[in-house]
Design a protein around this motif. Structure first.
Motif, PDB file in Angstrom:
ATOM      1  N   SER A 223      -4.621  83.447   3.857  1.00 19.20           N
ATOM      2  CA  SER A 223      -5.626  83.999   3.910  1.00 19.20           C
ATOM      3  C   SER A 223      -6.797  83.073   4.532  1.00 19.20           C
ATOM      4  CB  SER A 223      -6.184  84.311   2.422  1.00 19.20           C
ATOM      5  OG  SER A 223      -5.557  85.295   1.960  1.00 19.20           O
ATOM      6  N   LEU A 224      -6.603  81.784   4.429  1.00 18.17           N
ATOM      7  CA  LEU A 224      -7.416  80.500   4.897  1.00 18.17           C
ATOM      8  C   LEU A 224      -7.426  80.580   6.393  1.00 18.17           C
ATOM      9  CD1 LEU A 224      -7.407  77.976   1.964  1.00 18.17           C
ATOM     10  CD2 LEU A 224      -9.203  79.398   2.797  1.00 18.17           C
ATOM     11  N   ARG A 225      -5.841  80.646   6.779  1.00 20.89           N
ATOM     12  CA  ARG A 225      -5.760  80.634   8.254  1.00 20.89           C
ATOM     13  C   ARG A 225      -6.351  81.993   8.795  1.00 20.89           C
ATOM     14  NH1 ARG A 225       0.221  79.462  10.586  1.00 20.89           N
ATOM     15  NH2 ARG A 225       0.546  81.675   9.991  1.00 20.89           N
TER      16      ARG A 225
ATOM     17  N   ALA B 129       0.328  92.356  14.109  1.00 21.05           N
ATOM     18  CA  ALA B 129      -0.947  91.579  14.086  1.00 21.05           C
ATOM     19  C   ALA B 129      -2.099  92.863  14.338  1.00 21.05           C
ATOM     20  CB  ALA B 129      -1.128  90.786  15.381  1.00 21.05           C
ATOM     21  N   PRO B 130      -3.304  92.620  14.162  1.00 20.92           N
ATOM     22  CA  PRO B 130      -4.120  93.873  14.294  1.00 20.92           C
ATOM     23  C   PRO B 130      -3.999  94.621  15.944  1.00 20.92           C
ATOM     24  CG  PRO B 130      -5.500  92.012  13.204  1.00 20.92           C
ATOM     25  CD  PRO B 130      -4.153  91.463  13.670  1.00 20.92           C
ATOM     26  N   GLY B 131      -3.675  95.657  15.667  1.00 19.23           N
ATOM     27  CA  GLY B 131      -3.622  96.651  17.024  1.00 19.23           C
ATOM     28  C   GLY B 131      -2.107  96.132  17.624  1.00 19.23           C
ATOM     29  N   GLN B 132      -1.291  95.493  17.345  1.00 21.08           N
ATOM     30  CA  GLN B 132      -0.028  95.338  17.834  1.00 21.08           C
ATOM     31  C   GLN B 132       1.165  95.872  16.858  1.00 21.08           C
ATOM     32  OE1 GLN B 132       0.652  91.187  19.307  1.00 21.08           O
ATOM     33  NE2 GLN B 132      -1.536  90.978  19.310  1.00 21.08           N
TER      34      GLN B 132
ATOM     35  N   LYS C  53      12.219  82.561   4.975  1.00 14.92           N
ATOM     36  CA  LYS C  53      11.802  83.580   5.517  1.00 14.92           C
ATOM     37  C   LYS C  53      10.693  84.231   4.613  1.00 14.92           C
ATOM     38  CE  LYS C  53      14.811  86.198   7.441  1.00 14.92           C
ATOM     39  NZ  LYS C  53      15.996  87.060   7.580  1.00 14.92           N
ATOM     40  N   ALA C  54      10.909  84.278   3.503  1.00 14.04           N
ATOM     41  CA  ALA C  54       9.942  84.734   2.376  1.00 14.04           C
ATOM     42  C   ALA C  54       8.518  84.017   2.366  1.00 14.04           C
ATOM     43  CB  ALA C  54      10.627  84.552   0.788  1.00 14.04           C
ATOM     44  N   TYR C  55       8.726  82.726   2.422  1.00 16.96           N
ATOM     45  CA  TYR C  55       7.406  81.970   2.675  1.00 16.96           C
ATOM     46  C   TYR C  55       6.724  82.357   3.817  1.00 16.96           C
ATOM     47  CZ  TYR C  55       4.314  77.744   3.261  1.00 16.96           C
ATOM     48  OH  TYR C  55       2.967  77.175   3.398  1.00 16.96           O
ATOM     49  N   ASP C  56       7.216  82.351   5.062  1.00 11.42           N
ATOM     50  CA  ASP C  56       6.691  82.800   6.212  1.00 11.42           C
ATOM     51  C   ASP C  56       5.878  84.003   6.179  1.00 11.42           C
ATOM     52  OD1 ASP C  56       7.312  80.359   7.260  1.00 11.42           O
ATOM     53  OD2 ASP C  56       9.084  80.820   8.618  1.00 11.42           O
TER      54      ASP C  56
ATOM     55  N   GLY D 296      -0.779  87.428   4.222  1.00 13.86           N
ATOM     56  CA  GLY D 296      -2.102  87.011   3.778  1.00 13.86           C
ATOM     57  C   GLY D 296      -3.174  86.855   5.076  1.00 13.86           C
ATOM     58  N   GLU D 297      -2.455  86.278   6.214  1.00 16.15           N
ATOM     59  CA  GLU D 297      -3.381  86.119   7.267  1.00 16.15           C
ATOM     60  C   GLU D 297      -3.661  87.433   7.837  1.00 16.15           C
ATOM     61  OE1 GLU D 297      -2.890  84.512  11.855  1.00 16.15           O
ATOM     62  OE2 GLU D 297      -1.625  83.625  10.216  1.00 16.15           O
ATOM     63  N   TYR D 298      -2.660  88.327   8.006  1.00 19.43           N
ATOM     64  CA  TYR D 298      -2.798  89.640   8.652  1.00 19.43           C
ATOM     65  C   TYR D 298      -4.145  90.382   8.021  1.00 19.43           C
ATOM     66  CZ  TYR D 298      -1.845  94.425   9.973  1.00 19.43           C
ATOM     67  OH  TYR D 298      -2.358  95.731  10.428  1.00 19.43           O
ATOM     68  N   ASN D 299      -3.880  90.606   6.633  1.00 21.70           N
ATOM     69  CA  ASN D 299      -4.775  91.377   5.735  1.00 21.70           C
ATOM     70  C   ASN D 299      -6.350  90.783   5.967  1.00 21.70           C
ATOM     71  OD1 ASN D 299      -2.625  92.818   4.871  1.00 21.70           O
ATOM     72  ND2 ASN D 299      -2.828  92.229   2.747  1.00 21.70           N
TER      73      ASN D 299
END
Length: 839
Positions: free
Chosen positions: A370-372, A769-772, A803-806, A812-815
């Motif tokens: 989220s922070l990224r 990613a948004p739009g991809q 894999k689960a971590y990534d 979180g970043e995408y949302n």
């Protein structure tokens, strides 16, 4: 029989305010008046005559009750006093008089407890009457009939009188909720008259033991061992800090004298007379006793009025200074993000806060993502505050090791966290680590701390999230905010009380790199002093500041649950068992009916539960363990008008708020647990009006229902009268949540704008990613099972695969990135409101 419990030679002729304070300005230019004052205040003589009781029910099977009344007025005396026992009588008559010296600006609640004396078993506690002395008028005498049981016509008859008392006024310090009273320091020195030749070994026969005690003082009892070849030097006298209002006695036991069974308020046959400390002149050396082999000297002095506990509801000076510095980062960032043509003025710049919830390693990991995302949108530079609890405090404490973390990309921080999230955790239970844990716990105990399993949990967290010992402390994070370069971190916990469910008693506690405090009482201490020992607002014993791993253990104490909490998780309500865990308190009638005053409390009757009820209550409410820290509110008293104080009323939500004798200032320790045991949110510090937060980004990482914590927050704020936007979600939305919701609070003027981000996997399944759009080969990366029965993201999971971590970081970043428009809309709304308000 008369007992002169507390008498004074002081005459109070007037109440005058000594210090009003200096008018100051808020960061937005508005005036504010300091609420903490130093005043001299009236004291009165309270006379209590316990007359009689009628129709007392039979507590014993074979005989009538053997009644006596115990009186307790903790705001006037450390001791409890009691009448004589009237045997085998349902209508006992005592006619005994007691005296107390009381402070007029303190909430004085007298407890009159009726007991049945038993020889073999513990005395039966029949009931307790709580009577607010504020009901009485100065110069009048009243005889009260307390109707304890209307059916049995039980009643207790007591006479009261309130009069002026001779002596100078008492200086108090108050913020309108807490009152600090004058304390004194007594020094007692032992000096040998004749030195003997030094012996090679000092046997116990050559030792002289002196014992001194001041009942109710901070130190309590001190023993001095004086060797036959030693002189107790004047540089290290025995010291006692005591509240002057208690007017205690110095009890002395000389060498070779047997300690009496009750070492209190008595003169020993062969020892010096004990001294009433209120009669000592201030600052003058006096001889306590003279002997052939030694002399005893003593000196009492008033302690300065300066407090080491900050009493006040405004933000501390350091935080106000931070806000000015942070605004220089926030205003340009908002101009850039919102594409404004003109610079934002100070009064046009909204306060933006990032608020997180707990969720173990899931919340730690998702917060990085989220922070990224916020960093990529340049919104991170727009934020003034970042709050956390439970697992998100682990992320925050990691980030703030870097003094410029929000000015950099977070890839390095995320990679470092991944290393620890994916490593094998079995080493944390190795013999080497177990020895290390034991050594660290022993060290904390030597420092004077009360250790528990939660301290061990903090050490385990240290091994799980770091390489080796972590010496970082919360005060070290001041370097990360000294220029306003990062948002101010706020960590949260709740203070609970033994034998009460969290539903009945909880108090919000906030931690910043500057201070730790309870916002309900307006009491704060420097973060470096948290855990040290205080008395009446003065620092008595400095304890080294805890390493942050111990705070992380407390902020995320999974082990503080009880049966009621488990029931609540499975049934969504504690109501079924709640009635078994509450005190039986009833308002009772009294004759005569005294004129009602705005700040007085109703007279109430407490009926103790039976053995079965007590056992059941203990079973339901006892917690496995809690983190206990020395209570920096110890010794304070509640102001007579505390229930009318707007700051206290905002957070007044416990069953004991109208029982001032039982509130937190009477406890030896704070009992701190994870905030999630009440509501899984860290939002409460942001709802302090003094912080003037305009936008809150609510990042939710809860397990199970994503909306539950938000619903609980809305309900709590509605009940407390705290401004909060109305959350209006349709049934369809509640079943199928979107990635982000905007609640602008338009229907609640003054409420912050709320952006709610539930942790869900919605469009991320098809878009990387948004739009991809994802290709066929990338569709597997979008399958993030957050809450299924086979999910790797359980709250109690302590190890992830790479894999689960990534995937969780990316989700979180995408949302965040996918809802840029709603974020910008919220910021535009906040700027427009700030400008409109100014107009």
């Amino acid at each position: 029989m008369e007992q002169d419990c507390i008498l004074s030679q002081e005459l109070i002729t007037q109440t005058t305010q000594l210090e009003e304070g200096i008018m100051q300005l808020n960061p937005d230019g508005e005036q504010r008046t300091p609420v903490t004052k130093i005043e001299s205040s009236l004291c009165y003589l309270l006379t209590i005559r316990v007359i009689r009781a009628r129709n007392i029910h039979q507590a014993d099977v074979l005989s009538q009750t053997d009644c006596y009344v115990r009186l307790w007025l903790p705001t006037a005396s450390t001791d409890k006093f009691q009448t004589k026992t009237i045997k085998n009588c349902k209508d006992p008559v005592w006619n005994e008089t007691f005296y107390f010296r009381i402070q007029s600006q303190v909430k004085n609640v007298l407890e009159l407890a009726l007991y049945d004396k038993d020889v073999v078993t513990q005395d039966d506690h029949l009931f307790t009457v709580y009577f607010d002395i504020a009901k009485l008028s100065l110069g009048e005498q009243v005889f009260m009939h307390f109707k304890c049981d209307s059916q049995r016509q039980e009643e207790l008859e007591v006479g009261f009188a309130l009069d002026n008392i001779s002596g100078p006024p008492e200086t108090i310090i108050t913020n309108g909720v807490l009152v600090s009273r004058k304390i004194c320091c007594l020094e007692v020195q032992v000096v040998e008259k004749k030195k003997k030749k030094k012996k090679k070994s000092l046997s116990s026969e050559g030792m002289k033991e002196f014992s001194f005690k001041v009942q109710g003082s901070y130190e309590g009892t001190q023993d001095i061992m004086l060797g036959s070849d030693l002189v107790f030097s004047s540089s290290s006298p025995a010291k006692f800090h005591y509240a002057r209002y208690k007017q205690p006695t110095l009890d002395v036991m000389l060498p070779g004298k047997k300690r009496p069974p009750s070492f209190r308020s008595r003169v020993y046959d062969t020892g010096p007379p004990n001294v009433q400390l209120h009669s000592l002149p201030s600052g003058k050396n006096m001889i306590l006793a003279e002997d052939k082999g030694f002399d005893l000297y003593m000196k009492a002095e008033d302690c300065p009025d300066h407090l080491d506990v900050r009493l006040g509801f405004d933000l501390c000076v350091q935080e106000q200074d931070f806000l000015c510095k942070r605004q220089k980062y926030v205003a340009p960032a908002l101009k850039k993000v919102l594409q404004l043509e003109q610079d934002l003025l100070d009064h046009e710049t909204p306060v933006v806060a990032i608020m997180t919830t707990g969720g173990g390693m899931r919340s730690l990991t998702a917060l990085y993502g989220s922070l990224r995302g916020l960093k990529k949108l340049n919104v991170l530079d727009c934020a003034t505050y970042l709050t956390g609890l439970s697992g998100t405090t682990w992320t925050m404490s990691n980030l703030y090791r870097d003094a410029d973390w929000s000015q950099k990309d977070l890839d390095k921080q995320i990679s470092e966290a991944q290393k620890h999230m994916t490593k094998c955790k079995i080493n944390s239970l190795s013999l080497e680590y177990l020895k290390y844990y034991k050594k660290q716990l022993c060290q904390r105990k030597r420092e004077g701390r009360k250790t528990s399993f939660i301290d061990l949990w903090g050490l385990v967290l240290e091994s799980l999230l770091h390489d080796g010992k972590d010496n970082h402390r919360l005060s070290d994070q001041q370097c990360a905010i000294d220029r306003g370069q990062n948002p101010l971190p706020i960590y949260t916990a709740v203070n609970v009380k033994n034998n009460y469910s969290t539903l009945d008693f909880k108090e919000w506690v906030e931690f910043t790199p500057y201070e730790v405090g309870l916002q309900k009482y307006g009491a704060f201490v420097r973060v470096e002093d948290f855990g040290s020992e205080f008395f009446m607002g003065r620092l008595m014993k400095k304890v080294p500041e805890s390493r942050i791993c111990f705070l992380e253990g407390m902020w995320s104490s999974l082990f503080s649950l009880n049966v009621l909490y488990i029931w609540n998780l499975s049934h969504s309500s504690e109501d079924f068992w709640h009635r078994w865990t509450q005190d039986k308190i009833d308002n009772i009638e009294e004759e005569p009916l005294l004129p009602l005053k705005p700040h007085e409390l109703r007279t109430r009757l407490f009926t103790p539960p039976g053995p079965l009820g007590s056992a059941l209550r203990g079973t339901l409410t006892d917690r496995l363990c809690v983190a206990q820290e020395h209570n920096f509110l110890k010794g304070f008293q509640m102001h007579n008008n505390y229930l009318e104080n707007k700051h206290f009323c905002r957070w007044k939500d416990t069953v004991l708020d109208t029982f001032p004798n039982q509130l937190t200032q009477s406890e030896e320790f704070l009992s701190l647990v994870d905030t999630g045991f009440f509501i899984n949110t860290s939002i409460m510090p942001l709802l302090k009006p003094e912080r003037k937060v305009d936008v809150i980004l609510h990042l939710n990482y809860s397990a199970g229902s994503q909306i539950q914590a938000l619903d609980q927050t809305c309900k709590y704020c509605s009940e407390q009268g705290i401004l909060f936007p109305r959350v209006d979600l349709s049934e369809e939305d509640r079943k199928n949540l979107k990635e982000c919701y905007l609640f602008d609070g338009a229907e609640t003027p003054g409420a912050p704008v709320l952006l709610f981000f539930p942790l869900i996997n919605d469009t991320f399944q098809k878009y990387k990613a948004p739009g991809q759009m994802r290709s066929e080969s990338e569709m597997e990366d979008g399958k993030v099972d957050l809450y299924g029965c086979c999910s790797p993201y359980s709250t109690y999971s302590i190890q992830y695969t790479e894999k689960a971590y990534d995937r969780l970081v990316q989700l979180g970043e995408y949302n965040i990135l996918n809802n840029e428009d709603l974020i910008l809309q919220a910021l535009h709304t906040a700027v427009a409101r700030k400008r409109q308000k100014r107009k």
